[in-house]
Design a protein around this motif. Structure first.
Motif, PDB file in Angstrom:
ATOM      1  N   LEU A 108       0.823  -1.206   0.000  1.00 20.09           N
ATOM      2  CA  LEU A 108       0.000   0.000   0.000  1.00 20.09           C
ATOM      3  C   LEU A 108       0.858   1.257   0.000  1.00 20.09           C
ATOM      4  O   LEU A 108       0.593   2.212  -0.746  1.00 20.09           O
ATOM      5  CB  LEU A 108      -0.926   0.007   1.216  1.00 20.09           C
ATOM      6  CG  LEU A 108      -1.823   1.240   1.381  1.00 20.09           C
ATOM      7  CD1 LEU A 108      -2.758   1.394   0.190  1.00 20.09           C
ATOM      8  CD2 LEU A 108      -2.614   1.161   2.682  1.00 20.09           C
ATOM      9  N   ALA A 109       1.904   1.285   0.821  1.00 17.03           N
ATOM     10  CA  ALA A 109       2.738   2.475   0.940  1.00 17.03           C
ATOM     11  C   ALA A 109       3.553   2.753  -0.316  1.00 17.03           C
ATOM     12  O   ALA A 109       4.034   3.878  -0.508  1.00 17.03           O
ATOM     13  CB  ALA A 109       3.672   2.330   2.145  1.00 17.03           C
ATOM     14  N   GLU A 110       3.697   1.764  -1.178  1.00 15.81           N
ATOM     15  CA  GLU A 110       4.549   1.899  -2.357  1.00 15.81           C
ATOM     16  C   GLU A 110       3.766   2.102  -3.650  1.00 15.81           C
ATOM     17  O   GLU A 110       4.361   2.268  -4.714  1.00 15.81           O
ATOM     18  CB  GLU A 110       5.417   0.642  -2.502  1.00 15.81           C
ATOM     19  CG  GLU A 110       6.263   0.310  -1.280  1.00 15.81           C
ATOM     20  CD  GLU A 110       7.545   1.101  -1.209  1.00 15.81           C
ATOM     21  OE1 GLU A 110       7.967   1.625  -2.255  1.00 15.81           O
ATOM     22  OE2 GLU A 110       8.127   1.195  -0.119  1.00 15.81           O
ATOM     23  N   LEU A 111       2.443   2.080  -3.571  1.00 15.62           N
ATOM     24  CA  LEU A 111       1.643   2.150  -4.788  1.00 15.62           C
ATOM     25  C   LEU A 111       1.438   3.588  -5.248  1.00 15.62           C
ATOM     26  O   LEU A 111       1.078   4.463  -4.461  1.00 15.62           O
ATOM     27  CB  LEU A 111       0.275   1.497  -4.571  1.00 15.62           C
ATOM     28  CG  LEU A 111       0.258  -0.023  -4.421  1.00 15.62           C
ATOM     29  CD1 LEU A 111      -1.145  -0.497  -4.068  1.00 15.62           C
ATOM     30  CD2 LEU A 111       0.744  -0.703  -5.700  1.00 15.62           C
ATOM     31  N   ASP A 112       1.665   3.825  -6.531  1.00 14.07           N
ATOM     32  CA  ASP A 112       1.311   5.091  -7.165  1.00 14.07           C
ATOM     33  C   ASP A 112       1.020   4.808  -8.634  1.00 14.07           C
ATOM     34  O   ASP A 112       1.100   3.661  -9.090  1.00 14.07           O
ATOM     35  CB  ASP A 112       2.409   6.153  -6.988  1.00 14.07           C
ATOM     36  CG  ASP A 112       3.769   5.728  -7.545  1.00 14.07           C
ATOM     37  OD1 ASP A 112       3.799   5.023  -8.586  1.00 14.07           O
ATOM     38  OD2 ASP A 112       4.801   6.093  -6.956  1.00 14.07           O
ATOM     39  N   GLU A 113       0.690   5.836  -9.378  1.00 14.47           N
ATOM     40  CA  GLU A 113       0.306   5.645 -10.774  1.00 14.47           C
ATOM     41  C   GLU A 113       1.398   4.977 -11.600  1.00 14.47           C
ATOM     42  O   GLU A 113       1.116   4.238 -12.539  1.00 14.47           O
ATOM     43  CB  GLU A 113      -0.052   7.006 -11.396  1.00 14.47           C
ATOM     44  CG  GLU A 113      -1.334   7.624 -10.871  1.00 14.47           C
ATOM     45  CD  GLU A 113      -2.567   6.910 -11.381  1.00 14.47           C
ATOM     46  OE1 GLU A 113      -2.456   6.174 -12.397  1.00 14.47           O
ATOM     47  OE2 GLU A 113      -3.635   7.073 -10.773  1.00 14.47           O
ATOM     48  N   THR A 114       2.638   5.238 -11.247  1.00 13.03           N
ATOM     49  CA  THR A 114       3.754   4.686 -12.012  1.00 13.03           C
ATOM     50  C   THR A 114       4.074   3.259 -11.615  1.00 13.03           C
ATOM     51  O   THR A 114       4.336   2.405 -12.475  1.00 13.03           O
ATOM     52  CB  THR A 114       5.006   5.566 -11.825  1.00 13.03           C
ATOM     53  OG1 THR A 114       4.702   6.908 -12.237  1.00 13.03           O
ATOM     54  CG2 THR A 114       6.181   5.023 -12.628  1.00 13.03           C
ATOM     55  N   SER A 115       4.055   2.985 -10.303  1.00 12.53           N
ATOM     56  CA  SER A 115       4.521   1.682  -9.814  1.00 12.53           C
ATOM     57  C   SER A 115       3.453   0.596  -9.836  1.00 12.53           C
ATOM     58  O   SER A 115       3.782  -0.590  -9.818  1.00 12.53           O
ATOM     59  CB  SER A 115       5.043   1.828  -8.381  1.00 12.53           C
ATOM     60  OG  SER A 115       3.983   2.125  -7.484  1.00 12.53           O
ATOM     61  N   VAL A 116       2.177   0.974  -9.857  1.00 11.20           N
ATOM     62  CA  VAL A 116       1.120  -0.008  -9.629  1.00 11.20           C
ATOM     63  C   VAL A 116       1.092  -1.112 -10.677  1.00 11.20           C
ATOM     64  O   VAL A 116       0.817  -2.275 -10.359  1.00 11.20           O
ATOM     65  CB  VAL A 116      -0.258   0.687  -9.524  1.00 11.20           C
ATOM     66  CG1 VAL A 116      -0.664   1.369 -10.830  1.00 11.20           C
ATOM     67  CG2 VAL A 116      -1.329  -0.308  -9.084  1.00 11.20           C
ATOM     68  N   LEU A 203       0.384  -7.505   1.751  1.00 12.33           N
ATOM     69  CA  LEU A 203       1.449  -7.845   0.820  1.00 12.33           C
ATOM     70  C   LEU A 203       2.650  -6.983   1.167  1.00 12.33           C
ATOM     71  O   LEU A 203       2.569  -5.758   1.159  1.00 12.33           O
ATOM     72  CB  LEU A 203       1.013  -7.605  -0.624  1.00 12.33           C
ATOM     73  CG  LEU A 203      -0.213  -8.407  -1.088  1.00 12.33           C
ATOM     74  CD1 LEU A 203      -0.669  -7.949  -2.466  1.00 12.33           C
ATOM     75  CD2 LEU A 203       0.097  -9.898  -1.094  1.00 12.33           C
ATOM     76  N   MET A 204       3.749  -7.627   1.508  1.00 12.99           N
ATOM     77  CA  MET A 204       4.952  -6.918   1.927  1.00 12.99           C
ATOM     78  C   MET A 204       5.973  -6.932   0.800  1.00 12.99           C
ATOM     79  O   MET A 204       6.187  -7.972   0.147  1.00 12.99           O
ATOM     80  CB  MET A 204       5.553  -7.576   3.171  1.00 12.99           C
ATOM     81  CG  MET A 204       4.574  -7.775   4.321  1.00 12.99           C
ATOM     82  SD  MET A 204       3.859  -6.237   4.943  1.00 12.99           S
ATOM     83  CE  MET A 204       5.317  -5.442   5.623  1.00 12.99           C
ATOM     84  N   ARG A 233      -9.968  -4.280  -6.168  1.00 12.26           N
ATOM     85  CA  ARG A 233     -10.900  -3.370  -5.492  1.00 12.26           C
ATOM     86  C   ARG A 233     -10.586  -3.376  -3.994  1.00 12.26           C
ATOM     87  O   ARG A 233     -11.419  -3.646  -3.146  1.00 12.26           O
ATOM     88  CB  ARG A 233     -12.365  -3.753  -5.790  1.00 12.26           C
ATOM     89  CG  ARG A 233     -12.775  -3.434  -7.216  1.00 12.26           C
ATOM     90  CD  ARG A 233     -14.273  -3.201  -7.358  1.00 12.26           C
ATOM     91  NE  ARG A 233     -14.591  -2.802  -8.732  1.00 12.26           N
ATOM     92  CZ  ARG A 233     -15.264  -3.538  -9.607  1.00 12.26           C
ATOM     93  NH1 ARG A 233     -15.728  -4.729  -9.229  1.00 12.26           N
ATOM     94  NH2 ARG A 233     -15.501  -3.107 -10.814  1.00 12.26           N
ATOM     95  N   ASP A 234      -9.356  -3.048  -3.730  1.00  9.32           N
ATOM     96  CA  ASP A 234      -8.784  -2.981  -2.390  1.00  9.32           C
ATOM     97  C   ASP A 234      -9.579  -1.986  -1.538  1.00  9.32           C
ATOM     98  O   ASP A 234      -9.934  -0.902  -1.998  1.00  9.32           O
ATOM     99  CB  ASP A 234      -7.331  -2.496  -2.549  1.00  9.32           C
ATOM    100  CG  ASP A 234      -6.486  -2.608  -1.317  1.00  9.32           C
ATOM    101  OD1 ASP A 234      -7.021  -2.461  -0.207  1.00  9.32           O
ATOM    102  OD2 ASP A 234      -5.267  -2.823  -1.467  1.00  9.32           O
ATOM    103  N   CYS A 235      -9.842  -2.346  -0.297  1.00 12.16           N
ATOM    104  CA  CYS A 235     -10.609  -1.467   0.597  1.00 12.16           C
ATOM    105  C   CYS A 235      -9.816  -0.254   1.052  1.00 12.16           C
ATOM    106  O   CYS A 235     -10.374   0.619   1.733  1.00 12.16           O
ATOM    107  CB  CYS A 235     -11.080  -2.247   1.828  1.00 12.16           C
ATOM    108  SG  CYS A 235     -12.223  -3.583   1.434  1.00 12.16           S
ATOM    109  N   TYR A 236      -8.526  -0.169   0.689  1.00  9.48           N
ATOM    110  CA  TYR A 236      -7.678   0.916   1.178  1.00  9.48           C
ATOM    111  C   TYR A 236      -7.124   1.803   0.072  1.00  9.48           C
ATOM    112  O   TYR A 236      -6.478   2.816   0.360  1.00  9.48           O
ATOM    113  CB  TYR A 236      -6.525   0.337   2.007  1.00  9.48           C
ATOM    114  CG  TYR A 236      -7.011  -0.617   3.070  1.00  9.48           C
ATOM    115  CD1 TYR A 236      -7.705  -0.153   4.184  1.00  9.48           C
ATOM    116  CD2 TYR A 236      -6.832  -1.993   2.944  1.00  9.48           C
ATOM    117  CE1 TYR A 236      -8.184  -1.029   5.148  1.00  9.48           C
ATOM    118  CE2 TYR A 236      -7.301  -2.872   3.907  1.00  9.48           C
ATOM    119  CZ  TYR A 236      -7.976  -2.388   5.006  1.00  9.48           C
ATOM    120  OH  TYR A 236      -8.457  -3.252   5.957  1.00  9.48           O
ATOM    121  N   ILE A 237      -7.351   1.442  -1.186  1.00  5.86           N
ATOM    122  CA  ILE A 237      -6.891   2.265  -2.298  1.00  5.86           C
ATOM    123  C   ILE A 237      -7.706   1.905  -3.534  1.00  5.86           C
ATOM    124  O   ILE A 237      -8.090   0.741  -3.713  1.00  5.86           O
ATOM    125  CB  ILE A 237      -5.380   2.054  -2.560  1.00  5.86           C
ATOM    126  CG1 ILE A 237      -4.854   3.086  -3.552  1.00  5.86           C
ATOM    127  CG2 ILE A 237      -5.077   0.630  -3.009  1.00  5.86           C
ATOM    128  CD1 ILE A 237      -3.318   3.110  -3.644  1.00  5.86           C
TER     129      ILE A 237
END
Length: 347
Positions: A108-116, A203-204, A233-237
């Protein structure tokens, strides 16, 4: 004047037992375990360093949490080629495990438009690996009873406890009809190994950007698209719908090649939507139960996204359209993140 909070005698005794367990298996020079994290269950995790390495002590009080399912699923996942924490020592009587430390980098902490894109490609590869290679023999089945029991958390904890709706005010027959339809849609899917909580907080990211899996102890045999919808459809992002369905179709094509299904794109997307509705209806109840029963009110901050999924996807399907329209009318402009003032929050 506020008095400082002190730990209770049982907490101090538990901490001492935890330290003794660590010392027994890592040596007498290791420091006292430090709190690393806790989750929605009664487990907690404590980080400790020894000989230049970091480890975790899982603390699962036996009267509240059985670690044997965790051990069983961890073994199945590792045998199937997935990254689940290695177990270095265990004391089942006290409820302690010494396990591999995956660190603090949640997906979650590493996800952005580029990395996802890259991260989700690895995650979907791991889902397919679980579905093809992980043994689900003797695991519980995601049957009609289990699916229904999960969804019934929503009227009890979300509608009644959180929104304050009385039982007499709601058409329960309509709700039960919706649940029956969603159960039927789930049961027609191919049945595979299901992690059951495959999302970005579980997921680590490891040093090589591979994914370490945690919180898998509730795994069972269930619908093909369940873990996929937990991820996408993650409940956090949330991500744009066109991108989500592109990922869904990519996964379907891989699943077809793997021999897991032969369904077409339209049918697979429908499976994905309907199992997602079952999951998000359940989660509306679970997040409220975590607040009012377990004193974890922070989960209310994630209710708006879960409701957004439920309302937007539910409006597209005849199985659920009437229910989400009724629920939308009940909620109005209510701020879902605020606790119900008439309900006591445990703590």
């Amino acid at each position: 004047m506020n008095t400082p909070q002190t730990s209770s005698q049982p907490d101090r005794e538990r901490a001492a037992a935890r330290a003794r367990f660590a010392i027994t298996h890592l040596g007498g020079d290791c420091p006292e375990p430090q709190s690393a994290s806790s989750d929605a269950s009664f487990r907690s995790y404590w980080r400790i360093s020894a000989a230049g390495r970091s480890f975790l002590v899982m603390d699962a009080p036996p009267e509240r949490e059985d670690v044997r399912p965790w051990l069983d699923i961890a073994h199945r996942l590792r045998t199937g080629g997935l990254h689940a924490p290695a177990v270095l020592a265990q004391d089942l009587e006290q409820g302690f495990l010494l396990i591999e430390d995956f660190g603090n980098r949640t997906l979650l902490a590493e996800l952005d438009e580029t990395s996802v894109g890259g991260h989700y490609a690895r995650a979907m590869r791991d889902i397919l690996c679980m579905q093809q290679n992980v043994d689900y023999g003797e695991l519980p089945v995601y049957d009609a009873s289990r699916l229904a029991t999960e969804m019934e958390l929503m009227p009890t904890w979300f509608l009644q406890r959180h929104l304050g709706l009385s039982a007499e005010c709601h058409d329960w027959q309509e709700l039960e009809l919706c649940f029956t339809r969603l159960i039927g849609a789930a049961l027609i899917q191919p049945q595979v190994f299901v992690h059951r909580d495959f999302h970005s907080r579980n997921l680590m990211l490891l040093e090589d950007n591979e994914l370490g899996l945690i919180d898998f102890q509730d795994a069972l045999r269930g619908p093909l698209t369940y873990d996929l919808v937990s991820l996408l459809r993650d409940c956090y992002i949330a991500w744009p719908e066109d991108r989500v369905y592109a990922w869904v179709e990519n996964f379907r094509q891989q699943a077809v090649k793997a021999g897991l299904t032969d369904i077409d794109a339209t049918g697979f997307a429908r499976w994905f939507d309907l199992i997602g509705l079952q999951r998000h209806i359940k989660v509306l109840g679970i997040f409220c139960r975590l607040c009012y029963r377990d004193g974890k009110s922070g989960y209310l901050q994630d209710l708006p996204l879960v409701w957004q999924y439920t309302a937007s996807v539910g409006a597209r399907h005849p199985e659920t359209r009437a229910l989400v329209e009724r629920m939308s009318g009940i909620m109005g402009e209510r701020d879902l993140t605020r606790p119900n003032a008439q309900q006591q929050v445990s703590g």
